[in-house]
Design an enzyme around this catalytic site. Structure first.
Site, mmCIF file in Angstrom:
data_model
loop_
_atom_site.group_PDB
_atom_site.id
_atom_site.type_symbol
_atom_site.label_atom_id
_atom_site.label_comp_id
_atom_site.label_asym_id
_atom_site.label_seq_id
_atom_site.Cartn_x
_atom_site.Cartn_y
_atom_site.Cartn_z
ATOM 1 N N GLY A 47 0.895 -1.316 0.096
ATOM 2 C CA GLY A 47 -0.225 -0.038 0.096
ATOM 3 C C GLY A 47 0.799 1.465 0.071
ATOM 4 O O GLY A 47 1.993 1.247 -0.524
ATOM 5 N N GLU A 48 0.370 2.395 0.487
ATOM 6 C CA GLU A 48 1.322 3.653 0.579
ATOM 7 C C GLU A 48 1.794 3.618 2.056
ATOM 8 O O GLU A 48 0.983 3.681 2.869
ATOM 9 C CB GLU A 48 0.198 4.734 0.318
ATOM 10 C CG GLU A 48 1.090 6.042 -0.289
ATOM 11 C CD GLU A 48 1.993 6.510 0.820
ATOM 12 O OE1 GLU A 48 3.296 6.533 0.335
ATOM 13 O OE2 GLU A 48 1.679 6.640 1.980
ATOM 14 N N SER A 49 3.134 3.188 2.265
ATOM 15 C CA SER A 49 3.570 3.108 3.553
ATOM 16 C C SER A 49 3.502 4.385 4.399
ATOM 17 O O SER A 49 2.822 3.921 5.697
ATOM 18 C CB SER A 49 5.184 2.497 3.380
ATOM 19 O OG SER A 49 5.729 3.740 2.850
ATOM 20 N N CYS B 111 5.972 -5.332 0.132
ATOM 21 C CA CYS B 111 6.222 -3.984 -0.316
ATOM 22 C C CYS B 111 6.073 -3.079 0.851
ATOM 23 O O CYS B 111 6.965 -2.976 1.590
ATOM 24 C CB CYS B 111 4.994 -3.891 -1.275
ATOM 25 S SG CYS B 111 5.313 -2.125 -2.339
ATOM 26 N N ILE C 158 5.292 -2.387 -7.649
ATOM 27 C CA ILE C 158 4.576 -1.368 -7.904
ATOM 28 C C ILE C 158 4.956 -0.528 -6.787
ATOM 29 O O ILE C 158 4.919 -0.464 -5.718
ATOM 30 C CB ILE C 158 3.338 -1.721 -7.590
ATOM 31 C CG1 ILE C 158 2.407 -2.724 -8.371
ATOM 32 C CG2 ILE C 158 2.253 -0.351 -7.596
ATOM 33 C CD1 ILE C 158 0.942 -3.181 -8.142
ATOM 34 N N HIS D 214 4.554 -8.140 -4.822
ATOM 35 C CA HIS D 214 3.143 -8.449 -4.589
ATOM 36 C C HIS D 214 2.846 -9.880 -4.981
ATOM 37 O O HIS D 214 1.938 -9.912 -6.270
ATOM 38 C CB HIS D 214 2.282 -7.206 -5.234
ATOM 39 C CG HIS D 214 2.365 -5.914 -4.640
ATOM 40 N ND1 HIS D 214 1.500 -5.595 -3.632
ATOM 41 C CD2 HIS D 214 3.266 -4.915 -5.004
ATOM 42 C CE1 HIS D 214 1.792 -4.269 -3.361
ATOM 43 N NE2 HIS D 214 2.938 -3.884 -4.125
ATOM 44 N N GLU E 191 0.385 -11.544 -4.001
ATOM 45 C CA GLU E 191 -1.135 -11.439 -3.845
ATOM 46 C C GLU E 191 -1.885 -10.833 -5.141
ATOM 47 O O GLU E 191 -3.071 -11.031 -5.419
ATOM 48 C CB GLU E 191 -1.597 -10.586 -2.564
ATOM 49 C CG GLU E 191 -1.578 -9.243 -2.816
ATOM 50 C CD GLU E 191 -0.216 -8.487 -2.739
ATOM 51 O OE1 GLU E 191 -0.381 -7.342 -2.359
ATOM 52 O OE2 GLU E 191 0.725 -9.315 -2.579
#
Length: 251
Positions: free
Chosen positions: A46-48, A78, A142, A202, A204
């Site tokens: 996600g956006e860390s 990620c 990503i 990723h 997933e």
């Protein structure tokens, strides 16, 4: 006992969909007390920075650190890798809080911005030996981080070549765009240390579930609640009430 998936932001639904395909219950984790009900944890991509702010707002960091210290298996993908690292560089001004536990230094957004996301074939001998299948894995990167330094107890599971002109200790993999004949070095994109697993990509988002199977074996080897990790198919229908349709993945 079920596998927890930190559900503050990012690709937690995708992880839960893969777990479902493997016959395992995934539980969304948003509060510290919910960690008491799971034997393992996935921290998704996600956006860390956003994830860190939400985790701080919900006072999750102390509980997450304690969960790691108990020795229960934890997998970060990620942004989750960044969370688990003991040190992160290339962060925004002011940095972000980390969970820690993984003896490595990670470079946030090492491979560049969102538009520089890519897919690449990765050699995965350890995963292939344990899970079978192809000796390679199609990694989806990503806005991805990379691991630029690891401690002696960290096992490297996958790496990827980058241009030798790139300053691995400080720069992005897209800082140098010279001729195509330049030599290549490698940066690490997947590691394991004790109860911790981390990937810069990723899994997933692909149809290949071997990384999830590998993590579930870590859970079974841990021995805590392993006998109840597989979902009941008939006796207990309540735990998978009207399961959502699996989300699209890269084939």
């Amino acid at each position: 006992m079920a596998v927890g998936v930190l559900a503050l932001q990012g690709s937690f639904n995708e992880h839960i969909a893969v777990l479902r395909r493997l016959g395992v219950k995934g539980v969304e984790i948003r509060k510290a007390e919910q960690l008491n009900n799971v034997t393992s944890l996935i921290i998704p991509g996600g956006e860390s920075t956003t994830m860190a702010k939400l985790a701080e707002f919900h006072n999750l960091f102390p509980a997450l650190r304690e969960f790691v210290k108990t020795g229960k298996p934890v997998w970060g993908t990620c942004a989750g890798l960044i969370f688990l690292a003991n040190k992160a560089v290339g962060q925004k001004t002011g940095g972000q809080e980390l969970v820690g536990g993984l003896d490595c230094t990670v470079h946030r957004n090492f491979f560049g911005s969102q538009i520089q996301s890519f897919e690449a074939e990765l050699a995965i001998p350890e995963i292939a030996a344990k899970e079978g299948g192809s000796p390679s894995f199609r990694g989806v990167f990503i806005r991805a981080p990379a691991i630029i330094e690891v401690g002696p107890e960290v096992e490297v599971l996958a790496d990827i070549p980058v241009a030798s002109e790139v300053n691995i200790n400080s720069g992005s993999a897209h800082e140098s765009q010279e001729d195509e004949t330049r030599s290549e070095k490698k940066v690490i994109v997947a590691v394991k240390q004790g109860n911790l697993l981390a990937t810069a990509f990723h899994p997933e988002l692909t149809a290949d579930s071997r990384w999830h199977s590998y993590f579930l074996k870590m859970v079974s080897e841990d021995g805590i609640g392993s006998s109840t990790i597989i979902m009941a198919s008939v006796e207990d229908q309540s735990i998978n009430e009207k399961p959502n349709t699996d989300l699209p993945v890269f084939q």
